[in-house]
Each structure stands twice: as C-alpha cells, then as structure tokens.
Design a protein around this motif. Structure first.
Motif, PDB file in Angstrom:
ATOM      1  N   ILE A 138       9.266 -12.773   3.734  1.00 57.23           N
ATOM      2  CA  ILE A 138       8.192 -13.944   4.367  1.00 57.23           C
ATOM      3  C   ILE A 138       7.247 -13.473   5.051  1.00 57.23           C
ATOM      4  CG2 ILE A 138      10.362 -15.415   4.483  1.00 57.23           C
ATOM      5  CD1 ILE A 138      10.177 -15.199   7.525  1.00 57.23           C
ATOM      6  N   GLY A 139       7.085 -11.972   5.177  1.00 56.88           N
ATOM      7  CA  GLY A 139       5.959 -11.471   6.147  1.00 56.88           C
ATOM      8  C   GLY A 139       6.350 -11.297   7.662  1.00 56.88           C
ATOM      9  N   GLU A 140       5.811 -10.209   8.213  1.00 52.16           N
ATOM     10  CA  GLU A 140       6.155  -9.909   9.697  1.00 52.16           C
ATOM     11  C   GLU A 140       5.740 -10.783  10.409  1.00 52.16           C
ATOM     12  OE1 GLU A 140       7.438  -6.718  11.060  1.00 52.16           O
ATOM     13  OE2 GLU A 140       8.475  -5.967   9.470  1.00 52.16           O
ATOM     14  N   SER A 141       4.715 -11.511   9.916  1.00 51.83           N
ATOM     15  CA  SER A 141       3.970 -12.430  10.925  1.00 51.83           C
ATOM     16  C   SER A 141       4.894 -13.621  11.163  1.00 51.83           C
ATOM     17  CB  SER A 141       2.532 -12.964  10.330  1.00 51.83           C
ATOM     18  OG  SER A 141       2.823 -13.692   8.834  1.00 51.83           O
ATOM     19  N   ASN A 142       5.683 -13.885  10.538  1.00 53.82           N
ATOM     20  CA  ASN A 142       6.763 -15.198  10.621  1.00 53.82           C
ATOM     21  C   ASN A 142       8.040 -14.788  11.071  1.00 53.82           C
ATOM     22  OD1 ASN A 142       4.971 -17.194   9.209  1.00 53.82           O
ATOM     23  ND2 ASN A 142       5.325 -15.989   7.393  1.00 53.82           N
ATOM     24  N   ILE A 143       8.265 -13.396  11.557  1.00 55.46           N
ATOM     25  CA  ILE A 143       9.431 -12.914  12.381  1.00 55.46           C
ATOM     26  C   ILE A 143       9.193 -12.184  13.623  1.00 55.46           C
ATOM     27  CG2 ILE A 143       9.860 -11.177  10.796  1.00 55.46           C
ATOM     28  CD1 ILE A 143      12.812 -11.859  11.024  1.00 55.46           C
ATOM     29  N   PHE A 144       9.629 -12.261  14.519  1.00 53.34           N
ATOM     30  CA  PHE A 144       9.371 -11.556  15.774  1.00 53.34           C
ATOM     31  C   PHE A 144      10.541 -10.826  15.923  1.00 53.34           C
ATOM     32  CE2 PHE A 144       6.775 -15.404  15.770  1.00 53.34           C
ATOM     33  CZ  PHE A 144       5.751 -14.920  15.999  1.00 53.34           C
ATOM     34  N   PHE A 145      10.485  -9.414  16.080  1.00 56.35           N
ATOM     35  CA  PHE A 145      11.630  -8.510  16.304  1.00 56.35           C
ATOM     36  C   PHE A 145      11.517  -8.217  17.781  1.00 56.35           C
ATOM     37  CE2 PHE A 145      11.166  -7.517  11.409  1.00 56.35           C
ATOM     38  CZ  PHE A 145      12.608  -8.045  11.329  1.00 56.35           C
TER      39      PHE A 145
END
Length: 121
Positions: A82-89
């Motif tokens: 989904i792309g790193e911009s949609n998940i906050f690690f």
C-alpha cells in the motif's frame, strides 16, 4: 492501560478534536465486521518478529485505514503493497529486538558474575 491512554487523549484540548480513543470490551468477529469498515486509523502493536498473522491489518488497509504499527511480519508486507505513506512504523526491527535481548542477557550475566565475585560480607 488503554483506559488511562483514552482519558489522557480524549481530554487533551490539542488532540480531542482529531482523535478519540475507546476500548471495546468483548471484541469479536461480529463487532469487527461493523467497526473495521468505519475505522480511520488502526494500531497493530507486537514485538517485531513475533506476530503470527495480519488479517486485521489487511482488512483495515483494504478499507482505507491509516495503520500505526510495529515493524513486524504482515505490517512490513502491507507497507510494500500500500506504500509507506499509508502506514506509520515505530519501534525496533526484528534484528534490533534480537540485539536488545542479547544485550539485556549479557548485562544480566555480567551483574550476576560480579555479585558472585563480590559476595556481601
């Protein structure tokens, strides 16, 4: 713990307009069917390298949720999809967890050896 976090966030004037935290007792599949499609954000916290499954993460991502997650199993795979911009690690990677555990064991062992070498008189 979650009730304390909820109280802090829900009464904070800087955050309460944007974020509300609630605890759903007796959470089950039937409740999930209702809640997941309406969620804006979902948190998925596990110690990196220990998560067995990620089906709830996947359902939330498919419904457009932003994910707040540890760097673990399905979360990493979902980020790739989904792309790193949609998940906050946050938190350690599995490798960092292993290193931290090794260091904790080493420190505990050194303390034990030091106390054995210098017994209290």
């Amino acid at each position: 713990l979650i009730l304390s976090v909820a109280s802090t966030i829900n009464t904070n004037t800087a955050t309460k307009r944007y974020l509300q935290v609630c605890f759903v007792p007796n959470y089950n599949v039937s409740l999930a069917e209702t809640l997941i499609p309406g969620a804006d954000m979902s948190q998925h916290i596990s110690c990196a390298g220990t998560e067995a499954s990620g089906t709830s993460n996947m359902k939330c991502a498919m419904n457009g949720c932003l994910l707040l997650a540890s760097r673990d199993g399905a979360n990493v795979e979902i980020a790739e999809a989904i792309g790193e911009s949609n998940i906050f690690f946050f938190g350690y990677t599995p490798e960092q967890v292993a290193m931290a555990r090794d260091e904790a064991r080493r420190t505990a062992s050194e303390r034990s050896m030091a106390s054995d070498a210098n017994p209290a008189e």
